[in-house]
Design a protein around this motif. Structure first.
Motif, PDB file in Angstrom:
ATOM      1  N   LEU A   6       0.807  -1.224   0.000  1.00  7.72           N
ATOM      2  CA  LEU A   6       0.000   0.000   0.000  1.00  7.72           C
ATOM      3  C   LEU A   6       0.837   1.270   0.000  1.00  7.72           C
ATOM      4  CD1 LEU A   6      -2.735  -1.070   2.587  1.00  7.72           C
ATOM      5  CD2 LEU A   6      -2.894  -1.075   0.078  1.00  7.72           C
ATOM      6  N   HIS A   7       1.993   1.213   0.629  1.00  2.00           N
ATOM      7  CA  HIS A   7       2.816   2.414   0.772  1.00  2.00           C
ATOM      8  C   HIS A   7       4.080   2.358  -0.079  1.00  2.00           C
ATOM      9  CE1 HIS A   7       0.272   3.617   4.124  1.00  2.00           C
ATOM     10  NE2 HIS A   7       0.416   2.396   4.610  1.00  2.00           N
ATOM     11  N   ASN A   8       4.164   1.409  -0.992  1.00  2.00           N
ATOM     12  CA  ASN A   8       5.410   1.211  -1.741  1.00  2.00           C
ATOM     13  C   ASN A   8       5.860   2.458  -2.493  1.00  2.00           C
ATOM     14  OD1 ASN A   8       5.498  -1.354  -0.766  1.00  2.00           O
ATOM     15  ND2 ASN A   8       5.188  -2.366  -2.730  1.00  2.00           N
ATOM     16  N   GLN A   9       4.938   3.183  -3.119  1.00  2.00           N
ATOM     17  CA  GLN A   9       5.331   4.368  -3.866  1.00  2.00           C
ATOM     18  C   GLN A   9       5.932   5.427  -2.937  1.00  2.00           C
ATOM     19  OE1 GLN A   9       2.412   6.070  -6.493  1.00  2.00           O
ATOM     20  NE2 GLN A   9       3.712   7.801  -7.016  1.00  2.00           N
ATOM     21  N   ALA A  10       5.284   5.672  -1.811  1.00  7.63           N
ATOM     22  CA  ALA A  10       5.794   6.665  -0.860  1.00  7.63           C
ATOM     23  C   ALA A  10       7.146   6.225  -0.286  1.00  7.63           C
ATOM     24  CB  ALA A  10       4.787   6.887   0.273  1.00  7.63           C
ATOM     25  N   ILE A  11       7.263   4.944   0.015  1.00  7.97           N
ATOM     26  CA  ILE A  11       8.532   4.414   0.527  1.00  7.97           C
ATOM     27  C   ILE A  11       9.621   4.579  -0.525  1.00  7.97           C
ATOM     28  CG2 ILE A  11       9.746   2.302   1.228  1.00  7.97           C
ATOM     29  CD1 ILE A  11       7.043   1.382   2.469  1.00  7.97           C
ATOM     30  N   GLY A  12       9.304   4.199  -1.754  1.00  3.35           N
ATOM     31  CA  GLY A  12      10.275   4.324  -2.841  1.00  3.35           C
ATOM     32  C   GLY A  12      10.727   5.757  -3.046  1.00  3.35           C
ATOM     33  N   GLU A  13       9.783   6.678  -3.082  1.00  2.15           N
ATOM     34  CA  GLU A  13      10.122   8.095  -3.279  1.00  2.15           C
ATOM     35  C   GLU A  13      10.980   8.619  -2.133  1.00  2.15           C
ATOM     36  OE1 GLU A  13       6.283   9.909  -3.786  1.00  2.15           O
ATOM     37  OE2 GLU A  13       6.094   9.193  -5.864  1.00  2.15           O
ATOM     38  N   THR A  14      10.654   8.217  -0.914  1.00  5.45           N
ATOM     39  CA  THR A  14      11.411   8.660   0.259  1.00  5.45           C
ATOM     40  C   THR A  14      12.859   8.171   0.188  1.00  5.45           C
ATOM     41  OG1 THR A  14       9.415   8.659   1.631  1.00  5.45           O
ATOM     42  CG2 THR A  14      11.537   8.547   2.776  1.00  5.45           C
ATOM     43  N   PHE A  15      13.041   6.903  -0.161  1.00  3.55           N
ATOM     44  CA  PHE A  15      14.398   6.354  -0.185  1.00  3.55           C
ATOM     45  C   PHE A  15      15.184   6.796  -1.417  1.00  3.55           C
ATOM     46  CE2 PHE A  15      12.778   4.028   3.329  1.00  3.55           C
ATOM     47  CZ  PHE A  15      13.882   3.945   4.167  1.00  3.55           C
ATOM     48  N   VAL A  16      14.512   7.071  -2.520  1.00  2.11           N
ATOM     49  CA  VAL A  16      15.215   7.651  -3.671  1.00  2.11           C
ATOM     50  C   VAL A  16      15.736   9.033  -3.299  1.00  2.11           C
ATOM     51  CG1 VAL A  16      14.872   8.614  -5.986  1.00  2.11           C
ATOM     52  CG2 VAL A  16      14.096   6.296  -5.477  1.00  2.11           C
ATOM     53  N   ASP A  17      14.927   9.805  -2.572  1.00  2.00           N
ATOM     54  CA  ASP A  17      15.387  11.123  -2.111  1.00  2.00           C
ATOM     55  C   ASP A  17      16.602  10.991  -1.197  1.00  2.00           C
ATOM     56  OD1 ASP A  17      13.387  12.360  -3.555  1.00  2.00           O
ATOM     57  OD2 ASP A  17      12.067  12.678  -1.813  1.00  2.00           O
ATOM     58  N   LEU A  18      16.581  10.008  -0.285  1.00  2.00           N
ATOM     59  CA  LEU A  18      17.725   9.796   0.610  1.00  2.00           C
ATOM     60  C   LEU A  18      18.971   9.386  -0.181  1.00  2.00           C
ATOM     61  CD1 LEU A  18      16.022   7.940   3.595  1.00  2.00           C
ATOM     62  CD2 LEU A  18      17.094  10.206   3.655  1.00  2.00           C
ATOM     63  N   ILE A  19      18.799   8.503  -1.134  1.00  2.00           N
ATOM     64  CA  ILE A  19      19.938   8.065  -1.955  1.00  2.00           C
ATOM     65  C   ILE A  19      20.484   9.234  -2.756  1.00  2.00           C
ATOM     66  CG2 ILE A  19      20.590   6.612  -3.915  1.00  2.00           C
ATOM     67  CD1 ILE A  19      18.568   4.520  -2.715  1.00  2.00           C
ATOM     68  N   ASP A  20      19.591  10.046  -3.334  1.00  2.00           N
ATOM     69  CA  ASP A  20      20.040  11.237  -4.075  1.00  2.00           C
ATOM     70  C   ASP A  20      20.833  12.177  -3.170  1.00  2.00           C
ATOM     71  OD1 ASP A  20      18.875  10.344  -6.427  1.00  2.00           O
ATOM     72  OD2 ASP A  20      17.106  11.649  -6.266  1.00  2.00           O
ATOM     73  N   GLU A  21      20.339  12.370  -1.950  1.00  2.00           N
ATOM     74  CA  GLU A  21      21.049  13.227  -0.990  1.00  2.00           C
ATOM     75  C   GLU A  21      22.432  12.658  -0.687  1.00  2.00           C
ATOM     76  OE1 GLU A  21      20.828  14.565   3.714  1.00  2.00           O
ATOM     77  OE2 GLU A  21      18.986  13.883   2.735  1.00  2.00           O
ATOM     78  N   ALA A  22      22.507  11.360  -0.482  1.00  2.00           N
ATOM     79  CA  ALA A  22      23.785  10.727  -0.163  1.00  2.00           C
ATOM     80  C   ALA A  22      24.772  10.876  -1.325  1.00  2.00           C
ATOM     81  CB  ALA A  22      23.577   9.256   0.177  1.00  2.00           C
ATOM     82  N   PHE A  23      24.318  10.625  -2.547  1.00  2.00           N
ATOM     83  CA  PHE A  23      25.195  10.752  -3.711  1.00  2.00           C
ATOM     84  C   PHE A  23      25.633  12.209  -3.909  1.00  2.00           C
ATOM     85  CE2 PHE A  23      25.122   6.862  -6.568  1.00  2.00           C
ATOM     86  CZ  PHE A  23      24.827   5.994  -5.543  1.00  2.00           C
ATOM     87  N   ARG A  24      24.704  13.136  -3.694  1.00  2.00           N
ATOM     88  CA  ARG A  24      25.020  14.561  -3.849  1.00  2.00           C
ATOM     89  C   ARG A  24      26.096  14.987  -2.841  1.00  2.00           C
ATOM     90  NH1 ARG A  24      20.043  15.697  -4.092  1.00  2.00           N
ATOM     91  NH2 ARG A  24      19.758  16.222  -1.906  1.00  2.00           N
ATOM     92  N   ASN A  25      25.932  14.581  -1.594  1.00  2.00           N
ATOM     93  CA  ASN A  25      26.915  14.958  -0.566  1.00  2.00           C
ATOM     94  C   ASN A  25      28.247  14.250  -0.775  1.00  2.00           C
ATOM     95  OD1 ASN A  25      25.913  16.826   1.747  1.00  2.00           O
ATOM     96  ND2 ASN A  25      24.153  15.644   1.054  1.00  2.00           N
ATOM     97  N   HIS A  26      28.217  13.023  -1.248  1.00  2.00           N
ATOM     98  CA  HIS A  26      29.464  12.327  -1.556  1.00  2.00           C
ATOM     99  C   HIS A  26      30.185  13.048  -2.685  1.00  2.00           C
ATOM    100  CE1 HIS A  26      32.133   9.382  -3.437  1.00  2.00           C
ATOM    101  NE2 HIS A  26      32.312   8.960  -2.202  1.00  2.00           N
TER     102      HIS A  26
END
Length: 162
Positions: A6-26
């Motif tokens: 039920l929440h897969n899209q929201a979970i996916g979007e949240t973790f893609v944002d976290l991964i993007d943040e991590a790659f950006r800061n790296h």
């Protein structure tokens, strides 16, 4: 019983944002090499990551839940680059290095024996190592063959010289 996602899209979007943040800061660390700022961000990011995992893990469907549990259980592997920023956060270079071997295998139909497979792997390792070091593959093989033909004790090495 598996829960629906039920929440897969929201979970996916949240973790893609976290991964993007991590790659950006790296990437920013790689440009500036400012370890103090990077380590400060890493500590905040790890807290944010843990909070986000805790927030979503019980709401996730079966497959998303499995991925989130993996993110928890194997955090030292998934997020290795946070503690060791000199290690890239992706495996793009490894994939590019393997491309030659995969292309060769597809064109030739593969090896007919394990021994031949191992020989091919050794040769491709030498080729890719020379390329990564900016060395001539032909010169390396010529030096190796010459050293072998005269029973020379000092064969050329693939170890990088620091």
């Amino acid at each position: 019983m598996q829960l629906p996602g039920l929440h897969n899209q929201a979970i996916g979007e949240t973790f893609v944002d976290l991964i993007d943040e991590a790659f950006r800061n790296h990437s920013q660390w790689f440009q500036t090499l400012d370890s103090f700022s990077y380590n400060d961000w890493v500590n905040q990011f790890k807290s944010k990551l843990q909070h986000t995992l805790n927030q979503w893990i019980d709401k996730a469907g079966a497959k998303a839940g499995h991925l989130l549990r993996s993110l928890c259980d194997k955090a030292n592997q998934w997020w290795y680059f946070l503690d060791y920023p000199e290690v890239p956060p992706d495996n793009n270079q490894a994939e590019r290095s393997l491309r030659l071997a995969v292309t060769k295998r597809k064109i030739s139909g593969g090896s007919r024996s394990m021994e031949r497979f191992q020989h091919t792997a050794y040769l491709l390792t030498v080729v890719q190592t020379c390329r990564r070091q900016g060395r001539s593959v032909i010169n390396f093989f010529a030096q190796a063959l010459l050293a072998d033909s005269i029973n020379c004790q000092s064969c050329p090495s693939l170890l990088p010289k620091y």
